[in-house]
Each structure stands twice: as C-alpha cells, then as structure tokens.
Design a protein around this motif. Structure first.
Motif, PDB file in Angstrom:
ATOM      1  N   CYS A   1      -5.283   9.953  -5.265  1.00  0.00           N
ATOM      2  CA  CYS A   1      -5.269   9.493  -6.656  1.00  0.00           C
ATOM      3  C   CYS A   1      -6.525   9.949  -7.379  1.00  0.00           C
ATOM      4  O   CYS A   1      -6.622   9.827  -8.591  1.00  0.00           O
ATOM      5  CB  CYS A   1      -5.142   7.981  -6.717  1.00  0.00           C
TER       6      CYS A   1
ATOM      7  N   GLY B   1      -2.481   2.132 -10.084  1.00  0.00           N
ATOM      8  CA  GLY B   1      -1.374   3.058 -10.256  1.00  0.00           C
ATOM      9  C   GLY B   1      -1.764   4.512 -10.060  1.00  0.00           C
ATOM     10  O   GLY B   1      -2.790   4.830  -9.449  1.00  0.00           O
ATOM     11  N   GLY B   2      -0.960   5.391 -10.603  1.00  0.00           N
ATOM     12  CA  GLY B   2      -1.142   6.830 -10.431  1.00  0.00           C
ATOM     13  C   GLY B   2      -2.250   7.397 -11.306  1.00  0.00           C
ATOM     14  O   GLY B   2      -3.000   6.655 -11.956  1.00  0.00           O
TER      15      GLY B   2
ATOM     16  N   VAL C   1      -1.336  -0.921  -4.492  1.00  0.00           N
ATOM     17  CA  VAL C   1      -1.814   0.432  -4.781  1.00  0.00           C
ATOM     18  C   VAL C   1      -0.619   1.366  -4.608  1.00  0.00           C
ATOM     19  O   VAL C   1       0.044   1.347  -3.559  1.00  0.00           O
ATOM     20  CB  VAL C   1      -2.968   0.844  -3.832  1.00  0.00           C
ATOM     21  N   GLY C   2      -0.331   2.165  -5.619  1.00  0.00           N
ATOM     22  CA  GLY C   2       0.801   3.094  -5.566  1.00  0.00           C
ATOM     23  C   GLY C   2       0.978   3.775  -6.906  1.00  0.00           C
ATOM     24  O   GLY C   2       0.013   3.942  -7.670  1.00  0.00           O
ATOM     25  N   SER C   3       2.196   4.165  -7.205  1.00  0.00           N
ATOM     26  CA  SER C   3       2.474   4.897  -8.446  1.00  0.00           C
ATOM     27  C   SER C   3       2.402   3.951  -9.651  1.00  0.00           C
ATOM     28  O   SER C   3       2.573   2.734  -9.505  1.00  0.00           O
ATOM     29  CB  SER C   3       3.865   5.525  -8.372  1.00  0.00           C
TER      30      SER C   3
ATOM     31  N   LYS D   1       2.206  -5.211   3.421  1.00  0.00           N
ATOM     32  CA  LYS D   1       3.447  -4.423   3.414  1.00  0.00           C
ATOM     33  C   LYS D   1       3.004  -2.971   3.307  1.00  0.00           C
ATOM     34  O   LYS D   1       2.751  -2.462   2.223  1.00  0.00           O
ATOM     35  CB  LYS D   1       4.312  -4.830   2.215  1.00  0.00           C
TER      36      LYS D   1
ATOM     37  N   PHE E   1     -13.892   0.178  -6.589  1.00  0.00           N
ATOM     38  CA  PHE E   1     -12.934   1.254  -6.861  1.00  0.00           C
ATOM     39  C   PHE E   1     -11.855   0.750  -7.808  1.00  0.00           C
ATOM     40  O   PHE E   1     -11.176  -0.236  -7.517  1.00  0.00           O
ATOM     41  CB  PHE E   1     -12.293   1.707  -5.547  1.00  0.00           C
TER      42      PHE E   1
ATOM     43  N   PHE F   1       1.567   5.709   0.594  1.00  0.00           N
ATOM     44  CA  PHE F   1       1.643   6.575   1.778  1.00  0.00           C
ATOM     45  C   PHE F   1       0.396   7.420   1.972  1.00  0.00           C
ATOM     46  O   PHE F   1       0.133   7.913   3.066  1.00  0.00           O
ATOM     47  CB  PHE F   1       2.872   7.502   1.661  1.00  0.00           C
ATOM     48  N   ASN F   2      -0.407   7.621   0.905  1.00  0.00           N
ATOM     49  CA  ASN F   2      -1.389   8.710   1.010  1.00  0.00           C
ATOM     50  C   ASN F   2      -2.647   8.346   1.783  1.00  0.00           C
ATOM     51  O   ASN F   2      -3.329   9.234   2.288  1.00  0.00           O
ATOM     52  CB  ASN F   2      -1.716   9.292  -0.371  1.00  0.00           C
TER      53      ASN F   2
ATOM     54  N   THR G   1       0.815  -1.217   0.000  1.00  0.00           N
ATOM     55  CA  THR G   1       0.000   0.000   0.000  1.00  0.00           C
ATOM     56  C   THR G   1       0.854   1.276   0.000  1.00  0.00           C
ATOM     57  O   THR G   1       2.023   1.251   0.366  1.00  0.00           O
ATOM     58  CB  THR G   1      -0.971  -0.030   1.206  1.00  0.00           C
TER      59      THR G   1
ATOM     60  N   GLU H   1       6.479   2.378   3.944  1.00  0.00           N
ATOM     61  CA  GLU H   1       7.460   2.608   5.012  1.00  0.00           C
ATOM     62  C   GLU H   1       7.390   4.038   5.537  1.00  0.00           C
ATOM     63  O   GLU H   1       7.927   4.352   6.593  1.00  0.00           O
ATOM     64  CB  GLU H   1       8.878   2.276   4.517  1.00  0.00           C
TER      65      GLU H   1
ATOM     66  N   GLU I   1       1.664  13.447 -13.362  1.00  0.00           N
ATOM     67  CA  GLU I   1       1.069  13.466 -12.022  1.00  0.00           C
ATOM     68  C   GLU I   1       1.937  14.350 -11.128  1.00  0.00           C
ATOM     69  O   GLU I   1       3.134  14.098 -10.966  1.00  0.00           O
ATOM     70  CB  GLU I   1       1.012  12.045 -11.449  1.00  0.00           C
TER      71      GLU I   1
HETATM   72  P1  NAD Z   1       4.897   4.245  -4.525  1.00  0.00           P
HETATM   73  O1  NAD Z   1       4.610   3.541  -5.776  1.00  0.00           O
HETATM   74  O2  NAD Z   1       6.176   4.982  -4.390  1.00  0.00           O
HETATM   75  O3  NAD Z   1       4.876   3.203  -3.289  1.00  0.00           O
HETATM   76  C1  NAD Z   1       3.806   2.297  -3.114  1.00  0.00           C
HETATM   77  C2  NAD Z   1       4.342   1.058  -2.427  1.00  0.00           C
HETATM   78  O4  NAD Z   1       5.309   0.436  -3.264  1.00  0.00           O
HETATM   79  C3  NAD Z   1       5.013   1.332  -1.098  1.00  0.00           C
HETATM   80  O5  NAD Z   1       4.608   0.365  -0.163  1.00  0.00           O
HETATM   81  C4  NAD Z   1       6.500   1.240  -1.420  1.00  0.00           C
HETATM   82  O6  NAD Z   1       7.267   0.751  -0.334  1.00  0.00           O
HETATM   83  C5  NAD Z   1       6.539   0.255  -2.560  1.00  0.00           C
HETATM   84  N1  NAD Z   1       7.629   0.511  -3.535  1.00  0.00           N
HETATM   85  C6  NAD Z   1       8.181   1.716  -3.839  1.00  0.00           C
HETATM   86  N2  NAD Z   1       9.101   1.567  -4.818  1.00  0.00           N
HETATM   87  C7  NAD Z   1       9.121   0.258  -5.146  1.00  0.00           C
HETATM   88  C8  NAD Z   1       9.844  -0.514  -6.097  1.00  0.00           C
HETATM   89  N3  NAD Z   1      10.747   0.037  -6.899  1.00  0.00           N
HETATM   90  N4  NAD Z   1       9.601  -1.839  -6.181  1.00  0.00           N
HETATM   91  C9  NAD Z   1       8.680  -2.415  -5.377  1.00  0.00           C
HETATM   92  N5  NAD Z   1       7.971  -1.732  -4.449  1.00  0.00           N
HETATM   93  C10 NAD Z   1       8.180  -0.414  -4.331  1.00  0.00           C
HETATM   94  O7  NAD Z   1       3.644   5.204  -4.229  1.00  0.00           O
HETATM   95  P2  NAD Z   1       3.468   6.267  -3.057  1.00  0.00           P
HETATM   96  O8  NAD Z   1       4.351   7.427  -3.315  1.00  0.00           O
HETATM   97  O9  NAD Z   1       3.521   5.606  -1.737  1.00  0.00           O
HETATM   98  O10 NAD Z   1       1.926   6.683  -3.296  1.00  0.00           O
HETATM   99  C11 NAD Z   1       1.536   7.686  -4.194  1.00  0.00           C
HETATM  100  C12 NAD Z   1       1.131   7.105  -5.516  1.00  0.00           C
HETATM  101  O11 NAD Z   1       0.095   6.143  -5.333  1.00  0.00           O
HETATM  102  C13 NAD Z   1       0.549   8.136  -6.462  1.00  0.00           C
HETATM  103  O12 NAD Z   1       1.041   7.879  -7.755  1.00  0.00           O
HETATM  104  C14 NAD Z   1      -0.946   7.894  -6.396  1.00  0.00           C
HETATM  105  O13 NAD Z   1      -1.665   8.304  -7.534  1.00  0.00           O
HETATM  106  C15 NAD Z   1      -0.988   6.419  -6.222  1.00  0.00           C
HETATM  107  N6  NAD Z   1      -2.236   5.960  -5.644  1.00  0.00           N
HETATM  108  C16 NAD Z   1      -3.114   5.335  -6.474  1.00  0.00           C
HETATM  109  C17 NAD Z   1      -4.337   4.911  -5.991  1.00  0.00           C
HETATM  110  C18 NAD Z   1      -5.333   4.237  -6.896  1.00  0.00           C
HETATM  111  O14 NAD Z   1      -6.320   3.769  -6.406  1.00  0.00           O
HETATM  112  N7  NAD Z   1      -5.119   4.178  -8.191  1.00  0.00           N
HETATM  113  C19 NAD Z   1      -4.663   5.127  -4.643  1.00  0.00           C
HETATM  114  C20 NAD Z   1      -3.724   5.738  -3.825  1.00  0.00           C
HETATM  115  C21 NAD Z   1      -2.506   6.165  -4.338  1.00  0.00           C
END
Ligand code: NAD
Length: 507
Positions: free
Chosen positions: A306, A273-274, A249-251, A198, A465, A174-175, A172, A201, A398
């Motif tokens: 997001c 993703g983002g 869920v992340g970038s 996980k 979602f 940070f946001n 998951t 961090e 983004e």
């Molecule tokens: P991030 O991708 O940097 O991190 C997300 C997770 O991935 C964290 O737990 C991190 O430890 C892990 N991670 C980071 N780099 C990695 C790598 N190289 N390999 C494997 N794992 C890795 O995202 P963030 O900065 O924590 O969150 C913001 C992003 O999440 C924004 O892009 C936002 O749009 C997106 N987001 C999307 C949704 C959605 O529903 N689509 C919801 C919330 C946030």
C-alpha cells in the motif's frame, strides 16, 4: 497463576519445512478458538491456498461463517475477563517471549510468508522483522501507558487509566500476511483485550504459526482466536454484539463497507484502505539515490504494497533520471529479484491496465507483460508507462503490481495539484536536494505518510502508520500510541478522601 500454567495446550502444527523456493505443502488452515484447532461449526467451502510462484495449492483453508464468529466471541469473552486483570507488565512479558520465538524462527516464518504470498525471501524476512518491531513496541507499553494524575481541586484528584474494551477483532489483507496482524495485536493484547483475527483467506498460514508461538509464549487460551473465511466472517464480526472494536486493513472498497457496518453496530472502527502513491521527481534530485529508490518502491513485493510508488510526477527536465530508472528496472529478474503477483486475476488486472494505457496513447518503455519466470506462476515484470495523462486509468486507479506510470508536468505546483486530486492519501514522496522544495511539498501534499528521498516512507515504530482521505476511515493511526488508544478506553477517576473546609463546587 503463572503464564505457563494458564496457557493453552500446545497444538501440533509444527514448523514449515521449506528452506528455499522449492514447492512445499503445508497444513490446512482451520479456526483457532479457545486454544484449540477446530473445523467450521457447519460444513462450508474449502478453498485452496495457492503458492503464486507455481500457481499450485500448497494448502487449503476451511472457510467459516457467523456461527464460528459467535463461538470465537464466546471463547474470547470468557478469556478477556481474567486477561484484563493481569497487570500490564505481565501481559507485556508474553510479548517479550513471543519476540524471542519470532527471532529464533525468523527464517522459517519468512519462508512461510514467501510461499503463501509469493514475495521473495528477503522481502518476506523484512516483513517478519517489521512484525518483530511491532511486538517490541508492545513490550514497551508498560513504560508508556501510565495515565496522568492531578490534584484538580483541594483534596480532589483526577486520574486517567486505560481500560480494555473486552473482545476486539482484526481483519487483514493478503499482501502482508504476518506483519499486518502484528500492527494490531501487540497494542490490543497488552491493552488487556481478547482478540479475534480474520486473516486473508489467500494467506492464512503464517498466522497459524503465530497462534502456536503465542501459546508457547504463555498467552492464556481464548485470548487470541482466529476464524478463517471471507466476507461472511467479516460481516459477522461487524455485527456481533460482543465484539467492541474492529481494525481493518485492505482495499478502499471493503474498508468503507467494514467501517460503515461496524459503526452502525456501535463499534469502534479503524479501517485502512487502498492507495495511489505519487513520487515527485525534480531536476536537482540525486541521480543514483533517486533511480535506486524509485525502482525499489514500485517493484518491491511486486508492487503489492500500500506504500508502493504508482505514479511518478516528472517535473521539468528529468530525462537523465528517468533513463537511469529504466536501466535499473530492466536489470530486475522476475523469479529471482521479483516475486509473482497474488493470483491470475491480479495478473490479468495489471496487464489490463498496461494494455489500456498503450491503447490510450501512453508509451510502454519497459514491458513486463511477457514475464514467465516459473511455469504456472502469476508473473508480471517491472513495467514503466511513460507519457501518461492524469486522466488515464493507470494514473488514477490502484494497480497493485510492479508498474509505474510517468506523468510529465511543467512545475512543482502542477505536480502537487495532480497528487492532491487523487482521492487516496496514503503516501507521497519528493526527490530533491533542495530543502525548500522538500518543505513546500511536505506542507502541501494530501497524504498521511510523506517521504523526502524515500520511496516507501513507512513510519517506523514508535511512529504511527496510517493514511488520509480514502486510504483511511476512522480516526488515527493503526500502530504506535494511537493503536493503544484505539484498543483501550479511558477511565477517568475523580477521588476525595476527606471533607475539605474551603469548599468549592467540586467538594
Ligand atoms: P481486500 O479488501 O480484498 O481484503 C481484505 C480483507 O477483507 C480480507 O481479509 C478479505 O477476506 C476481506 N473481504 C474481502 N471482501 C470483503 C467484503 N466484500 N466484505 C467484507 N470483507 C471482505 O484486500 P486485499 O486484496 O487482501 O489487499 C490488498 C488491498 O489492501 C490493496 O488495496 C492495498 O492497498 C490495501 N492495503 C492497505 C494497507 C494500508 O495500510 N492502507 C496495507 C496493506 C494493504
């Protein structure tokens, strides 16, 4: 055996004491494996967890690695077998109790989210409330998850049952430190799986309390586990043969990597993703409603959602609305109505986009670059960049901060064309009082979550979602019924209990 009798020993983290924004330290984030708090199996980095309001560490996180994922997978596999045999209704009862604990401790949880993430208390409370709504969906699953049964041939019946996958994992961002894990957990647990989380961090603290509440709710040891860390842990999750599915869920960059790596190892993967969300404003839009909503969308949670508005496509003569947006946004006070962004690096990235747009010829009509609400914190005030071109970085990439880029377009077709040229496809909204315009936009935009006069069109439970295109890798939505389908597999059972006289190929 009763739930309470099988539950893990209550650990001793205890509540977070903050009752306001005042800087308050919290405990070190450690792994939660097999119902016990533990340190990484081998010595690794310890990272600060910063309170972004002050730029000061309120806690530390002990970063794990592949060996810790292996220990968690073993503990989860041991627990999954008997948990999967609990009747679904009893599994859901754990969530009923969890819901009560969350409701009872909502302010504490919200303050913890606010301190680890930086969002203001009201936003943090809304996050916890949405988490509660997701848990409520999990509670309802015993009433939804009955499979179908049909006599398909004389004396021959087919039925479908939803079986757990076994051990599954979630990663998951940070946001939304508390809510996003709860997009996954209710369906995965009620579906009969053991789960490894996980957390980000940067914000691993509120889920420590979630682990404790799950114990108090009667979840058996090992059914919910947490491994702290970053990339190493995520890669080990993707690679581990015991783990059968990964929710992420992340970038977009990382979502793609995780989707590819987990799939290569034969796992199910759903990776959100983002985003780069567009709001289309047309001249007949309601002035008050639109101004209030647009500002709430791009400034809420400091633009770190997001679903946040990022580009405003101004169709024709809408200056009266843009003036109202600016006037409203200018009244927002960082530190009171608006929280900080997550890190100094995020602040630099966001202000870099504003600098770049200015250099490229756009007009900064509201400038948040000088915001400095609390010393040491990572502040960016509401920022409006007008007269952007679709090619500018601020209109394409983004930004993830409280910034909106206005692109002026002559007509609706031009607006839809710009929206659809974006590789992302999370959210898109239109502001209008015309049903016809709303319908035309809703039918044509390339986005999974669309809004009419709503700037943050989050589908509330039970609606799922999930975005489209580069905002989602994998099939379906992460919440709602799709979530249950993702975390379970269908067993099809065909049965016959007597030899039939009128035989068919199936007899
Ligand atoms: P991030 O991708 O940097 O991190 C997300 C997770 O991935 C964290 O737990 C991190 O430890 C892990 N991670 C980071 N780099 C990695 C790598 N190289 N390999 C494997 N794992 C890795 O995202 P963030 O900065 O924590 O969150 C913001 C992003 O999440 C924004 O892009 C936002 O749009 C997106 N987001 C999307 C949704 C959605 O529903 N689509 C919801 C919330 C946030």
């Amino acid at each position: 055996m009763s739930a309470a009798a099988t539950a893990a020993t209550t650990p001793a983290i205890g509540p977070f004491s903050a009752k306001n924004d005042e800087f308050t330290p919290f405990t070190t984030a450690r792994h939660w494996i097999g119902g016990k708090w533990c340190d990484p199996a081998t010595s690794r980095a310890v990272q600060d967890v910063l309170n972004p309001r002050y730029g000061k560490p309120l806690a530390q996180v002990r970063m794990g690695g592949a060996d810790d994922v292996d220990l968690a997978a073993q503990a989860a596999a041991r627990a999954a077998r008997s948990w999967g045999e609990w009747p679904i209704r009893e599994r859901a009862h754990v969530l009923y109790r969890l819901r009560e604990l969350m409701v009872r401790n909502i302010d504490e949880l919200a303050w913890l989210v606010s301190h680890e993430n930086g969002k203001i208390f009201g936003e943090a409370k809304a996050e916890v409330e949405k988490g509660i709504e997701c848990v409520e969906y999990g509670c309802s699953l015993p009433n939804l998850a009955a499979g179908n049964q049909l006599e398909v041939s004389r004396g021959v019946a087919c039925e479908v049952a939803y079986a757990p996958l076994g051990v599954v994992a979630g990663v998951t961002p940070f946001n939304f430190p508390f809510m996003v894990p709860l997009w996954m957990l209710p369906q995965a647990l009620v579906g009969g799986n053991a789960f490894i989380l996980k957390p980000s961090e940067r914000v691993p603290l509120s889920t420590l309390r979630l682990a404790e509440m799950l114990v108090e709710a009667g979840l058996p040891a090992g059914v919910f586990n947490m491994v702290q860390g970053g990339r190493d842990v995520v890669e080990a999750i993707c690679d581990h043969p015991t783990i059968k599915a990964v929710g992420f869920v992340g970038s977009t960059k990382v979502a793609k990597l995780v989707y590819g790596r987990a799939s290569t190892h034969g796992k199910r993967a759903l990776c959100l993703g983002g985003a780069k969300n567009h709001l289309i404003v047309v001249p007949d839009a309601d002035l008050e409603l639109t101004a209030e909503n647009v500002v709430a969308s791009f400034t809420g949670c400091a633009g770190q959602r997001c679903m946040a508005a990022s580009v405003l496509l101004a169709v024709g003569k809408v200056d009266h609305i843009l003036d109202a947006v600016r006037a409203r946004a200018a009244k927002i006070t960082p530190g009171k109505d608006l929280g900080p962004v997550t890190t100094q690096a995020a602040r630099d990235r966001i202000t870099g986009y504003i600098d770049g747009a200015e250099k490229a010829g756009a007009k900064i009509v509201l400038d948040g670059r000088k915001a400095d609400a609390v010393a040491g914190g990572y502040w960016v005030g509401p920022t409006i960049i007008d007269h952007c071109t679709p090619e500018m970085a601020c209109a394409r990439e983004e930004i993830f901060g409280p910034v909106i880029s206005i692109v002026r377009v002559p007509n609706l077709d031009a607006a839809i064309e710009i929206e659809n040229a974006s590789p992302y496809g999370n959210a898109s909204s239109v502001y209008t009082s015309s049903g016809d315009i709303a319908r035309r936009v809703m039918e044509r935009v390339e986005a999974g979550m669309c809004g009419v006069n709503i700037g943050v069109p989050v589908p509330r439970e039970p609606f799922g979602f999930g975005g489209w295109n580069d905002s989602c890798f994998g099939h379906g939505n992460i919440t709602g019924w799709d979530g249950y389908r993702f975390w379970t597999r269908q067993r099809k059972i065909t049965s016959k209990w007597a030899l039939q006289r009128d035989q068919t190929w199936m007899s």
